[in-house]
Write a protein that holds these residues in place. Structure first.
Motif, PDB file in Angstrom:
ATOM      1  N   SER A 644       0.857  -1.177   0.000  1.00  0.00           N
ATOM      2  CA  SER A 644       0.000   0.000   0.000  1.00  0.00           C
ATOM      3  C   SER A 644       0.891   1.224   0.000  1.00  0.00           C
ATOM      4  N   SER A 645       0.632   2.146  -0.900  1.00  0.00           N
ATOM      5  CA  SER A 645       1.456   3.345  -1.039  1.00  0.00           C
ATOM      6  C   SER A 645       2.930   2.983  -1.180  1.00  0.00           C
ATOM      7  N   GLY A 646       3.182   1.875  -1.869  1.00  0.00           N
ATOM      8  CA  GLY A 646       4.551   1.456  -2.119  1.00  0.00           C
ATOM      9  C   GLY A 646       5.230   0.781  -0.960  1.00  0.00           C
ATOM     10  N   ASP A 647       4.523   0.575   0.167  1.00  0.00           N
ATOM     11  CA  ASP A 647       5.136  -0.030   1.336  1.00  0.00           C
ATOM     12  C   ASP A 647       4.493  -1.377   1.621  1.00  0.00           C
ATOM     13  N   ILE A 648       5.119  -2.125   2.499  1.00  0.00           N
ATOM     14  CA  ILE A 648       4.754  -3.509   2.742  1.00  0.00           C
ATOM     15  C   ILE A 648       3.442  -3.626   3.519  1.00  0.00           C
ATOM     16  N   VAL A 649       2.622  -4.597   3.137  1.00  0.00           N
ATOM     17  CA  VAL A 649       1.447  -5.021   3.901  1.00  0.00           C
ATOM     18  C   VAL A 649       1.637  -6.522   4.090  1.00  0.00           C
ATOM     19  N   PRO A 650       2.319  -6.930   5.156  1.00  0.00           N
ATOM     20  CA  PRO A 650       2.895  -8.272   5.216  1.00  0.00           C
ATOM     21  C   PRO A 650       1.918  -9.344   5.696  1.00  0.00           C
ATOM     22  N   SER A 651       2.435 -10.567   5.750  1.00  0.00           N
ATOM     23  CA  SER A 651       1.696 -11.703   6.282  1.00  0.00           C
ATOM     24  C   SER A 651       2.710 -12.682   6.856  1.00  0.00           C
ATOM     25  N   TYR A 652       2.614 -12.961   8.163  1.00  0.00           N
ATOM     26  CA  TYR A 652       3.647 -13.747   8.827  1.00  0.00           C
ATOM     27  C   TYR A 652       3.069 -14.827   9.741  1.00  0.00           C
ATOM     28  N   PHE A 653       3.703 -15.980   9.726  1.00  0.00           N
ATOM     29  CA  PHE A 653       3.543 -17.017  10.738  1.00  0.00           C
ATOM     30  C   PHE A 653       2.087 -17.416  10.958  1.00  0.00           C
ATOM     31  N   ASN A 654       1.407 -17.673   9.855  1.00  0.00           N
ATOM     32  CA  ASN A 654       0.054 -18.208   9.928  1.00  0.00           C
ATOM     33  C   ASN A 654       0.104 -19.724   9.767  1.00  0.00           C
ATOM     34  N   LEU A 655      -0.883 -20.401  10.321  1.00  0.00           N
ATOM     35  CA  LEU A 655      -0.930 -21.863  10.296  1.00  0.00           C
ATOM     36  C   LEU A 655      -2.200 -22.310   9.583  1.00  0.00           C
ATOM     37  N   VAL A 656      -2.027 -23.085   8.512  1.00  0.00           N
ATOM     38  CA  VAL A 656      -3.148 -23.580   7.717  1.00  0.00           C
ATOM     39  C   VAL A 656      -3.033 -25.096   7.697  1.00  0.00           C
ATOM     40  N   GLN A 657      -3.946 -25.798   8.363  1.00  0.00           N
ATOM     41  CA  GLN A 657      -3.774 -27.240   8.520  1.00  0.00           C
ATOM     42  C   GLN A 657      -5.113 -27.977   8.539  1.00  0.00           C
ATOM     43  N   ASN A 658      -5.054 -29.230   8.096  1.00  0.00           N
ATOM     44  CA  ASN A 658      -6.167 -30.182   8.210  1.00  0.00           C
ATOM     45  C   ASN A 658      -7.406 -29.782   7.424  1.00  0.00           C
ATOM     46  N   ASN A 659      -7.263 -28.934   6.421  1.00  0.00           N
ATOM     47  CA  ASN A 659      -8.414 -28.517   5.625  1.00  0.00           C
ATOM     48  C   ASN A 659      -8.627 -29.472   4.455  1.00  0.00           C
ATOM     49  N   ILE A 660      -9.887 -29.644   4.056  1.00  0.00           N
ATOM     50  CA  ILE A 660     -10.256 -30.471   2.909  1.00  0.00           C
ATOM     51  C   ILE A 660     -10.874 -29.550   1.868  1.00  0.00           C
ATOM     52  N   ILE A 661     -10.268 -29.503   0.689  1.00  0.00           N
ATOM     53  CA  ILE A 661     -10.664 -28.538  -0.344  1.00  0.00           C
ATOM     54  C   ILE A 661     -10.902 -29.296  -1.641  1.00  0.00           C
ATOM     55  N   SER A 662     -12.033 -29.026  -2.305  1.00  0.00           N
ATOM     56  CA  SER A 662     -12.357 -29.754  -3.535  1.00  0.00           C
ATOM     57  C   SER A 662     -13.060 -28.846  -4.530  1.00  0.00           C
ATOM     58  N   ASN A 663     -12.939 -29.228  -5.805  1.00  0.00           N
ATOM     59  CA  ASN A 663     -13.602 -28.526  -6.911  1.00  0.00           C
ATOM     60  C   ASN A 663     -13.240 -27.047  -6.932  1.00  0.00           C
ATOM     61  N   VAL A 664     -11.946 -26.796  -7.089  1.00  0.00           N
ATOM     62  CA  VAL A 664     -11.410 -25.443  -7.096  1.00  0.00           C
ATOM     63  C   VAL A 664     -10.426 -25.306  -8.255  1.00  0.00           C
ATOM     64  N   GLN A 665     -10.071 -24.057  -8.568  1.00  0.00           N
ATOM     65  CA  GLN A 665      -8.989 -23.829  -9.517  1.00  0.00           C
ATOM     66  C   GLN A 665      -7.631 -23.828  -8.824  1.00  0.00           C
ATOM     67  N   ALA A 666      -7.610 -23.459  -7.560  1.00  0.00           N
ATOM     68  CA  ALA A 666      -6.389 -23.532  -6.753  1.00  0.00           C
ATOM     69  C   ALA A 666      -6.785 -23.819  -5.315  1.00  0.00           C
ATOM     70  N   GLY A 667      -6.136 -24.811  -4.716  1.00  0.00           N
ATOM     71  CA  GLY A 667      -6.436 -25.110  -3.319  1.00  0.00           C
ATOM     72  C   GLY A 667      -5.958 -24.023  -2.386  1.00  0.00           C
ATOM     73  N   PHE A 668      -4.710 -23.573  -2.621  1.00  0.00           N
ATOM     74  CA  PHE A 668      -4.101 -22.558  -1.765  1.00  0.00           C
ATOM     75  C   PHE A 668      -3.379 -21.543  -2.644  1.00  0.00           C
ATOM     76  N   TRP A 669      -3.717 -20.289  -2.472  1.00  0.00           N
ATOM     77  CA  TRP A 669      -3.039 -19.193  -3.163  1.00  0.00           C
ATOM     78  C   TRP A 669      -2.164 -18.518  -2.121  1.00  0.00           C
ATOM     79  N   ILE A 670      -0.840 -18.622  -2.309  1.00  0.00           N
ATOM     80  CA  ILE A 670       0.149 -18.115  -1.360  1.00  0.00           C
ATOM     81  C   ILE A 670       0.985 -17.090  -2.105  1.00  0.00           C
ATOM     82  N   GLU A 671       0.939 -15.827  -1.667  1.00  0.00           N
ATOM     83  CA  GLU A 671       1.541 -14.782  -2.491  1.00  0.00           C
ATOM     84  C   GLU A 671       2.227 -13.716  -1.653  1.00  0.00           C
ATOM     85  N   SER A 672       3.369 -13.255  -2.144  1.00  0.00           N
ATOM     86  CA  SER A 672       3.993 -12.032  -1.660  1.00  0.00           C
ATOM     87  C   SER A 672       3.951 -11.035  -2.803  1.00  0.00           C
ATOM     88  N   ASN A 673       2.944 -10.190  -2.790  1.00  0.00           N
ATOM     89  CA  ASN A 673       2.711  -9.241  -3.882  1.00  0.00           C
ATOM     90  C   ASN A 673       3.264  -7.884  -3.488  1.00  0.00           C
TER      91      ASN A 673
END
Length: 877
Positions: A644-673
């Motif tokens: 935002s405004s050229g500066d970082i809007v970060p994402s750190y140390f999250n836990l994603v576990q034991n999920n069941i995902i079906s009929n999708v184009q992507a199960g997990f979208w993980i991005e550093s934009n």
């Protein structure tokens, strides 16, 4: 094709670590492992029988100058799991030595005889972030102390699987009332429902165990003990692991006397109301309410029938009671007028609204019910219906309860409201509703056992019966959005209608950040202050300081106050690891301590919209997405760092576990934009998830890094499976960034997907890859794209013989059984195959060469090579 390793694995020599003579260990004095101060109730209650023994014996000391400190880390894990760790001072050596002196050790214990100290492997390390392999030889199902070490010494330990209480709700209750503690690692295991709660007053030498009625890793429900006098109490949680070290920090509960009640009932018919659906009864309703107000706790009764009103104000401390939703109907007609026709019901503190229907077709209506900056309001058995407006606005309020209600309408505004409880409610979206619930910096929010769907989606050309596919949206524009528990909810075919003008929607549970502050200049830190000039006078409570680059990345501490004259920020806590000269600190609002657990989230089908089950768009730290079932959305779970405004809007140390995902184009979208040179996204762990039926080429895991080269982006994928997907893992061409990916024990299977053109790993950008025990099956190519992963050299876990001064001891802390049940490790279990010995470590590199482990001889002298996998050192009691 037969199952194969995804990429050639470097050969790893396993180590045999010898049992040590206890007297020899006591004589070793080169380094001392520090033990933490015990934080426990002052009354020091006897722990119930069945608790783990956890009694490490050590010479307590302080971390040496120059030793590492652990700033942030994955807080749950079992032997064999991989966690992420952020450090300060990871190495005491020059940068050119690539952190070769960095090591990790863990201690676990559950009985008097099985205290175990082991060295842990490093899968990857760079930029003060490491992925650490918890030694499979450690004591199973324990709390663990984790130390980091460099040549200058050992860090203070942190605790893995320790009960972590985030908040209590409601935080104001009467003796005997059922309430909950919310947090992480609250039960003995992920499924046993065992947890203990202890209540005492600060400094008191007495207290008592509460009776626990139900528990999962993120919520413990208990009864406030009867007979407690009014006052403030500490609520402590223990999950049965860790002995005296296993207590959570306390959360504060205010016990109050029951509210004054009156038996007086004021019937609106007695004041002239007419239940014919035509006569304006506004004056009669208000007269009954005003009469009742003279008798606190009394009831305004609305018998069966349909009543027309313009707008009424329910005075504080009253109950508005009907005969049942659909029986007692209060409506606002299209021609209703008056001083405030934009709100049907204005409610006040300490009100109760029960068993009736509130509805409107007034074109000027903004909300059915309105109550800003009020407290302790209960809606029970209430239906609210408006086909063009929001159902309620409770901005700034606290202790608001919605139980067994039905909401048909557009977006309802939570604003900065806190202590909110939605349970067994039904939501029906209309008028292309942007979302059903919209928080603007609220906290302490519980949403459980609710259902959400469109009101009537039969006509895609009309938005009258549709929403845009969003249930809950959190935005941190007015404050930190923290302490949220969303569990056991069901969404039914949510999604934006195909002819709606904006298809960039459909994220069912969405947290979307406005970014950290970009003004001001960070100068320096002490343990509990920051010098930060030019921020502006608005910074204060509800803001956080967070490290966004360098040593300690991902650690965050709440702010208490800011002196704009001196530039000194006083923290509401202390840094676990003090920022150093490499650290970059930002200030702002974040999303933290959020648990999304055991929900069933269903979309309308895979389309080119933004539909997702769960999405964090920046500033998410220590959030958990666990055991959800997600289907028919474009994406399953998205965790994204942005700018935002050229500066970082970060994402750190999250836990994603034991999920069941079906009929999708992507199960997990993980991005550093983020094009910034700061660390956008590191430390998140994805473990034990299952993805099936990926219908397009985005991949089971879709990982994108827009950052520049040599900026860390650390991700751990462990124990996941992707089945029936044309692409299992995709790294599309983005920029010159390089993802540091630890990939352990994953299974990628083509299944029913078309074989032609299928690729297990499709890589179009730099990838520093640590992998072991992954298998792929059936794909036309195991690896495609334009980049070859940079493989890493393997080094064994350090022997515990390199430590000194710690042994496993017995404990006298267990005793008679107290009331309640006990707590969780938070992790769903160990991965199925031992990974001890396959320890890998790398620094960032864009080189596309595979490095054989024989080229790295560091630490090879710590133990003789052997094919027997015995990493653990069992310490005598």
């Amino acid at each position: 094709m037969p199952s194969t390793a995804i990429v050639p694995a470097t050969r790893v020599t396993r180590k045999r670590f010898q049992l040590e003579n206890l007297e020899t260990r006591r004589l070793l004095a080169a380094s001392v492992l520090e033990l933490p101060t015990v934080v426990a109730p002052t009354s020091n209650p006897t722990l119930p029988s069945g608790f783990d023994v956890f009694a490490p014996q050590a010479t307590t000391g302080s971390a040496a100058a120059g030793a590492p400190q652990i700033a942030q880390y994955t807080q749950s894990g079992n032997p064999g799991d991989v966690i992420s760790v952020s450090l300060t001072n990871p190495s005491a050596l020059p940068a050119s030595d690539n952190d070769s002196d960095t090591e990790f050790f863990t201690y676990g214990q559950t009985t008097a005889a099985n205290g175990t100290l082991v060295g842990d492997g490093i899968e990857q390390i760079g930029g003060a972030i490491a992925s650490v392999d918890l030694n499979a030889g450690n004591t199973a199902n324990s709390m663990y102390f984790l130390w980091a070490k460099n040549n200058d010494g050992y860090s203070a330990p942190v605790a893995i699987n320790k009960a972590d209480a985030w908040w209590v709700g409601p935080n104001q209750a009467t003796a005997g009332q059922s309430i909950s503690v919310y947090g992480q690692n609250l039960t003995f295991s992920a499924t046993d429902g065992l947890s203990w709660v202890y209540i005492t007053q600060a400094g008191s030498t007495t207290g008592q165990w509460a009776t626990v009625s139900s528990a999962n890793p993120y919520q413990v429900t208990f009864n406030v003990p009867t007979g407690l006098a009014a006052g403030n109490y500490q609520v402590w949680v223990h999950n049965g692991h860790g002995g005296e070290y296993g207590w959570s920090s306390p959360v504060t509960l205010n016990v109050v006397a029951p509210a004054a009640a009156s038996t007086k009932i004021f019937n609106v018919l007695s004041y002239g109301a007419v239940a014919d659906g035509k006569t304006d009864s506004t004056a009669a309703f208000q007269a009954a309410i005003n009469a009742a107000y003279a008798y606190p706790g009394s009831t305004v009764y609305v018998p069966t029938g349909t009543y027309v009103i313009s707008s009424i104000t329910l005075q504080p401390g009253l109950t508005l009671l009907g005969d049942g939703a659909g029986k007692t109907n209060i409506i606002q007609s299209a021609t209703a007028s008056g001083a405030y026709p934009e709100e049907l019901l204005w409610f006040s503190s300490n009100d109760q609204i029960e068993n009736l229907t509130l509805s409107s077709s007034n074109t000027v209506l903004q909300h059915i019910a309105y109550g800003r900056f009020v407290s302790n309001v209960h809606f029970s058995g209430v239906d609210m219906t408006d086909m063009t407006s929001g159902d309620f606005d409770i901005n700034g309020s606290s202790l608001i309860f919605f139980n067994n209600c039905n909401f048909t309408g557009n977006s309802s505004f939570l604003g900065t409201a806190s202590q909110l409880f939605f349970d067994h409610d039904n939501f029906y979206a209309v008028d292309d509703a942007e979302e059903m619930l919209f928080s603007y910096g609220g906290n302490d929010i519980s949403i459980t056992n609710c259902t959400v769907q469109d009101y009537n989606d039969s006509n895609p050309d009309s938005g009258a019966g549709w929403g845009q596919g969003r249930f809950f949206v959190g935005n941190n524009v007015w404050g930190d959005e923290s302490n949220t528990y969303i569990a056991n909810n069901t969404t039914i075919a949510l999604g934006v209608r195909p002819t709606y003008s904006n298809q960039n929607c459909g994220e069912q549970l969405l947290w979307e950040s406005t970014g950290l502050l970009t003004t001001g200049t960070y100068v320096s830190s002490t343990a509990n202050t920051i010098t930060y000039t030019g921020l502006g006078s608005s910074v204060g409570a509800n803001y956080y300081a967070i490290i966004v680059s360098g040593d300690g990345t991902g650690e965050y501490v709440p702010i208490q106050s800011y002196n704009s004259t001196t530039g000194v920020i006083t923290l509401a806590g202390s840094w676990a690891a003090l920022p150093d000269s490499t650290s970059v600190v930002r200030v702002g609002f974040i999303f933290d301590d959020i648990a999304v657990y055991d929900n069933t989230l269903q979309g309308k089908g895979v389309t080119d919209t933004a539909s997702a089950g769960v999405q964090f768009w920046g500033d998410a730290v220590n959030c958990v997405v666990d055991s959800n079932t997600i289907s028919n959305t474009r994406y399953g779970v998205n965790v994204i760092a942005t700018q935002s405004s050229g500066d970082i809007v970060p994402s750190y140390f999250n836990l994603v576990q034991n999920n069941i995902i079906s009929n999708v184009q992507a199960g997990f979208w993980i991005e550093s934009n983020a094009s910034s040179t700061l660390d956008g996204a590191s430390g998140s762990v994805y473990r034990f998830n299952k993805v099936t039926n990926v219908t397009a080429g985005l991949g089971g895991f879709y990982v994108m890094d827009y950052g520049p080269a040599n900026v860390p982006f650390f991700v751990v994928l462990e124990g996941n499976s992707v089945t029936s997907a044309p692409v299992a893992l995709s790294l599309p061409s983005c920029a010159v960034g390089e993802v540091s990916l630890t990939m352990i024990n994953n299974t990628f299977t083509l299944g029913s997907a078309t074989a032609a053109g299928s690729i297990a790993m499709d890589i179009f950008e730099g990838l520093a890859l640590t992998e072991s025990q992954n298998t792929v099956s059936g794909f036309a190519q195991d690896q495609g794209g334009t980049f070859t992963p940079t493989m890493v050299s393997a080094i064994a876990a350090p022997s515990a013989s390199q430590t000194s001064g710690i042994t496993g001891g017995s404990s006298s802390s267990t005793g008679s059984t107290g009331s309640g049940s006990s707590g969780t490790s938070g992790s769903s279990g160990t991965s199925g195959t031992s990974k001890s010995g396959k320890k890998k470590k790398t620094t960032q590199s864009n080189a596309a060469a595979i490095v054989d482990s024989t080229t790295d001889q560091k630490k090879k002298s710590t133990a003789a090579a052997d094919t027997i996998d015995t990493d653990a050192v069992i310490l005598a009691a």
